[in-house]
Design a protein around this motif. Structure first.
Motif, PDB file in Angstrom:
ATOM      1  N   PHE A  86       0.819  -1.219   0.000  1.00 36.15           N
ATOM      2  CA  PHE A  86       0.000   0.000   0.000  1.00 36.15           C
ATOM      3  C   PHE A  86       0.848   1.263   0.000  1.00 36.15           C
ATOM      4  N   PHE A  87       1.970   1.245   0.692  1.00 32.36           N
ATOM      5  CA  PHE A  87       2.913   2.349   0.671  1.00 32.36           C
ATOM      6  C   PHE A  87       4.276   1.823   1.115  1.00 32.36           C
ATOM      7  N   ASP A  88       5.299   2.613   0.893  1.00 26.92           N
ATOM      8  CA  ASP A  88       6.667   2.181   1.161  1.00 26.92           C
ATOM      9  C   ASP A  88       6.946   2.198   2.666  1.00 26.92           C
ATOM     10  N   VAL A  89       6.709   1.046   3.310  1.00 20.98           N
ATOM     11  CA  VAL A  89       6.908   0.944   4.752  1.00 20.98           C
ATOM     12  C   VAL A  89       8.380   1.077   5.115  1.00 20.98           C
ATOM     13  N   SER A  90       9.271   0.670   4.214  1.00 18.89           N
ATOM     14  CA  SER A  90      10.708   0.722   4.515  1.00 18.89           C
ATOM     15  C   SER A  90      11.203   2.147   4.734  1.00 18.89           C
ATOM     16  N   ALA A  91      10.424   3.143   4.237  1.00 17.19           N
ATOM     17  CA  ALA A  91      10.827   4.534   4.431  1.00 17.19           C
ATOM     18  C   ALA A  91      10.787   4.937   5.903  1.00 17.19           C
ATOM     19  N   ILE A  92      10.039   4.175   6.715  1.00 23.18           N
ATOM     20  CA  ILE A  92       9.973   4.459   8.149  1.00 23.18           C
ATOM     21  C   ILE A  92      11.329   4.197   8.785  1.00 23.18           C
ATOM     22  N   GLY A  93      12.046   3.203   8.248  1.00 14.72           N
ATOM     23  CA  GLY A  93      13.375   2.865   8.760  1.00 14.72           C
ATOM     24  C   GLY A  93      13.314   1.937   9.957  1.00 14.72           C
ATOM     25  N   GLY A  94      14.491   1.608  10.492  1.00 15.69           N
ATOM     26  CA  GLY A  94      14.583   0.786  11.694  1.00 15.69           C
ATOM     27  C   GLY A  94      14.005  -0.606  11.513  1.00 15.69           C
ATOM     28  N   PHE A  95      13.281  -1.065  12.529  1.00  9.11           N
ATOM     29  CA  PHE A  95      12.721  -2.412  12.531  1.00  9.11           C
ATOM     30  C   PHE A  95      11.724  -2.604  11.400  1.00  9.11           C
ATOM     31  N   MET A  96      10.926  -1.580  11.117  1.00 10.40           N
ATOM     32  CA  MET A  96       9.913  -1.699  10.065  1.00 10.40           C
ATOM     33  C   MET A  96      10.560  -1.903   8.699  1.00 10.40           C
ATOM     34  N   GLU A  97      11.697  -1.287   8.477  1.00  9.12           N
ATOM     35  CA  GLU A  97      12.395  -1.465   7.201  1.00  9.12           C
ATOM     36  C   GLU A  97      12.861  -2.912   7.037  1.00  9.12           C
ATOM     37  N   THR A  98      13.444  -3.463   8.097  1.00 12.18           N
ATOM     38  CA  THR A  98      13.895  -4.858   8.038  1.00 12.18           C
ATOM     39  C   THR A  98      12.718  -5.802   7.880  1.00 12.18           C
ATOM     40  N   LEU A  99      11.639  -5.542   8.628  1.00 14.83           N
ATOM     41  CA  LEU A  99      10.450  -6.383   8.540  1.00 14.83           C
ATOM     42  C   LEU A  99       9.845  -6.337   7.146  1.00 14.83           C
ATOM     43  N   ALA A 100       9.826  -5.147   6.544  1.00 10.60           N
ATOM     44  CA  ALA A 100       9.264  -4.996   5.203  1.00 10.60           C
ATOM     45  C   ALA A 100      10.069  -5.765   4.165  1.00 10.60           C
ATOM     46  N   GLN A 101      11.378  -5.818   4.348  1.00 10.39           N
ATOM     47  CA  GLN A 101      12.238  -6.477   3.361  1.00 10.39           C
ATOM     48  C   GLN A 101      12.215  -7.988   3.460  1.00 10.39           C
ATOM     49  N   TYR A 102      11.890  -8.524   4.644  1.00 10.36           N
ATOM     50  CA  TYR A 102      11.998  -9.971   4.823  1.00 10.36           C
ATOM     51  C   TYR A 102      10.693 -10.629   5.269  1.00 10.36           C
ATOM     52  N   SER A 103       9.573  -9.914   5.199  1.00  2.00           N
ATOM     53  CA  SER A 103       8.270 -10.543   5.407  1.00  2.00           C
ATOM     54  C   SER A 103       7.908 -11.297   4.132  1.00  2.00           C
ATOM     55  N   PRO A 104       6.916 -12.199   4.178  1.00  4.26           N
ATOM     56  CA  PRO A 104       6.598 -12.986   2.967  1.00  4.26           C
ATOM     57  C   PRO A 104       6.334 -12.134   1.729  1.00  4.26           C
ATOM     58  N   GLY A 105       5.477 -11.121   1.853  1.00  4.47           N
ATOM     59  CA  GLY A 105       5.207 -10.259   0.707  1.00  4.47           C
ATOM     60  C   GLY A 105       6.298  -9.233   0.483  1.00  4.47           C
ATOM     61  N   GLY A 106       6.851  -8.718   1.579  1.00 11.15           N
ATOM     62  CA  GLY A 106       7.877  -7.689   1.463  1.00 11.15           C
ATOM     63  C   GLY A 106       9.143  -8.181   0.801  1.00 11.15           C
ATOM     64  N   ALA A 107       9.528  -9.425   1.061  1.00 15.91           N
ATOM     65  CA  ALA A 107      10.727  -9.978   0.430  1.00 15.91           C
ATOM     66  C   ALA A 107      10.552 -10.025  -1.088  1.00 15.91           C
ATOM     67  N   ALA A 108       9.358 -10.455  -1.527  1.00 20.26           N
ATOM     68  CA  ALA A 108       9.099 -10.510  -2.968  1.00 20.26           C
ATOM     69  C   ALA A 108       9.069  -9.111  -3.572  1.00 20.26           C
TER      70      ALA A 108
END
Length: 419
Positions: free
Chosen positions: A352-374
């Motif tokens: 829905f929006f670039d969660v990784s822009a929040i930074g920190g834990f949310m950025e890591t979670l966004a990159q390696y969650s099931p949908g975020g990794a893809a």
């Protein structure tokens, strides 16, 4: 028999055109709406006019000559003197820094550099600049001493910015931070006894500069193409799982088992059918956006690697949801995953929006969650990153796939699933 099981699943969904329309048409409509609406908001590009004043108190040439004289006057052998002298000649960090700032055409559009070799800036003059960088007088001398002899400390550059929250200040801070990190290569090369002339020949690049000039920009249409495709591929899993439970209610599953077909073969058929359907869905959606909106991936091989890994994860979701619904004997399991878990996974992953822009834990979670990794992997391929850059995300996708398959096998081994 296995092909017949796959054919059965595909025919079931083929006879339900409404579900096919939702899986194919809905994401394309959302891509068009979100991409067009948010793209219009982003059409006004943010202009960057950063001004950097560099107080150059250091004299790199004098420091270089002094370091060479010290080497020549030392008790080292001629071979060692030649090696260390070559190291000194091969690397001048201050000169490389200014070369990057003044010769990079793209960077010159956003950053103007003023070099001040004498005196200091007054408070009123500092306000004219986005940042003031001070290179201390002992920097080069300490750097060469650390590089050659391996002792002592190197005084760091001092950066002062007028406004920490401004985009100009952020750009300047990133450039300085990344460049200072690059200086550690010299010390590492010396410790590993690597010829630093070979490393410096590669022309050390500032990370921020490379990102600004070499990576393809991700516009709204491209971002939401990836976001909606990744989100709706999970709906393939819940759709197939819902049909699978309907087969149990109609005793098709029980009759299949009575025909001497193992539960593992039955679930493998669901896995294969979901894999094929999700593969078709993704390629149709990406194909349409490529034809209509020009969203293309430079490297087809990397695109296919991500797609196949995502298809496998989608298929593993389908059999996992099916096994739970069979075990709990409830048709609501697929609905819960469809209405609750998939939106949550999509939100975390950044559909829905670039969660990784929040930074920190949310950025890591966004990159390696099931949908975020893809999503991260697809966007990297869109920007023409190499396979090694997306390997971590592919590993995360495969890890989720393996965990879901193991959990599914644990469920279907129990007799309750067959009831």
């Amino acid at each position: 028999m296995f092909w017949q099981l796959i054919k059965k699943e595909l025919l079931i969904i083929w006879r339900r055109p409404r579900e096919l329309v939702v899986l194919l048409l809905m994401p394309f409509i959302l891509i068009t709406i979100l991409g067009s609406a948010l793209g219009a908001l982003n059409d006004n590009e943010v202009t960057i006019d950063a001004k950097l004043a560099v107080l150059l108190q250091d004299n790199p040439k004098t420091a270089q000559e002094k370091a060479i004289n010290d080497i020549q006057n030392s008790s080292l052998s001629e071979k060692e003197k030649a090696e260390k002298t070559a190291i000194i000649y091969s690397f001048n960090p201050v000169d490389i820094f200014f070369k990057e700032l003044t010769e990079n055409k793209e960077l010159k559009k956003v950053l103007k550099v003023t070099v001040i070799k004498e005196g200091a800036l007054k408070a009123k003059e500092q306000k004219k600049y986005s940042g003031v960088l001070e290179i201390p007088s002992s920097f080069s001398e300490q750097f060469y001493q650390k590089l050659v002899q391996g002792n002592g400390e190197v005084e760091k550059w001092k950066l002062t910015v007028s406004d920490n929250t401004s985009l100009e200040a952020t750009v300047i801070q990133d450039i300085i931070t990344n460049f200072q990190k690059e200086l550690t290569y010299a010390k590492t090369a010396q410790q590993l006894k690597v010829d630093y002339t070979q490393l410096s020949a590669a022309q050390t690049k500032v990370g921020t500069i490379e990102n600004i000039t070499k990576k393809k920009k991700i516009d709204a249409i491209s971002y939401y193409t990836v976001g909606m495709c990744v989100m709706f591929v999970f709906y393939v899993a819940t759709t197939i799982a819902g049909f699978a439970y309907q087969q149990k209610e109609e005793y098709m599953y029980q009759r299949t088992l009575l025909a001497n077909v193992s539960r593992f073969s039955y679930f493998a058929g669901i896995f294969a059918a979901t894999f094929l359907l999700s593969f078709v869905q993704l390629n149709v959606l990406f194909g349409l956006t490529a034809l209509i909106y020009g969203v293309t991936f430079p490297n087809i091989i990397n695109y296919l690697c991500i797609t196949l890994a995502l298809n496998a994860m989608t298929a593993s979701f389908a059999v996992f949801i099916t096994s739970i619904s069979y075990k709990l004997n409830s048709r609501n399991v697929a609905n819960i995953f469809s209405s609750l878990f998939i939106p949550i996974l999509s939100f975390i992953g950044g559909s829905f929006f670039d969660v990784s822009a929040i930074g920190g834990f949310m950025e890591t979670l966004a990159q390696y969650s099931p949908g975020g990794a893809a999503m991260t992997a697809y966007l990297k391929v869109f920007q023409d990153y190499s396979f090694s850059d997306i390997w971590n995300q592919i590993q995360a996708i495969l890890l989720f796939t393996g965990v879901l398959i193991v959990l599914t096998l644990a469920f279907i081994r129990k007799r309750g699933v067959a009831s």
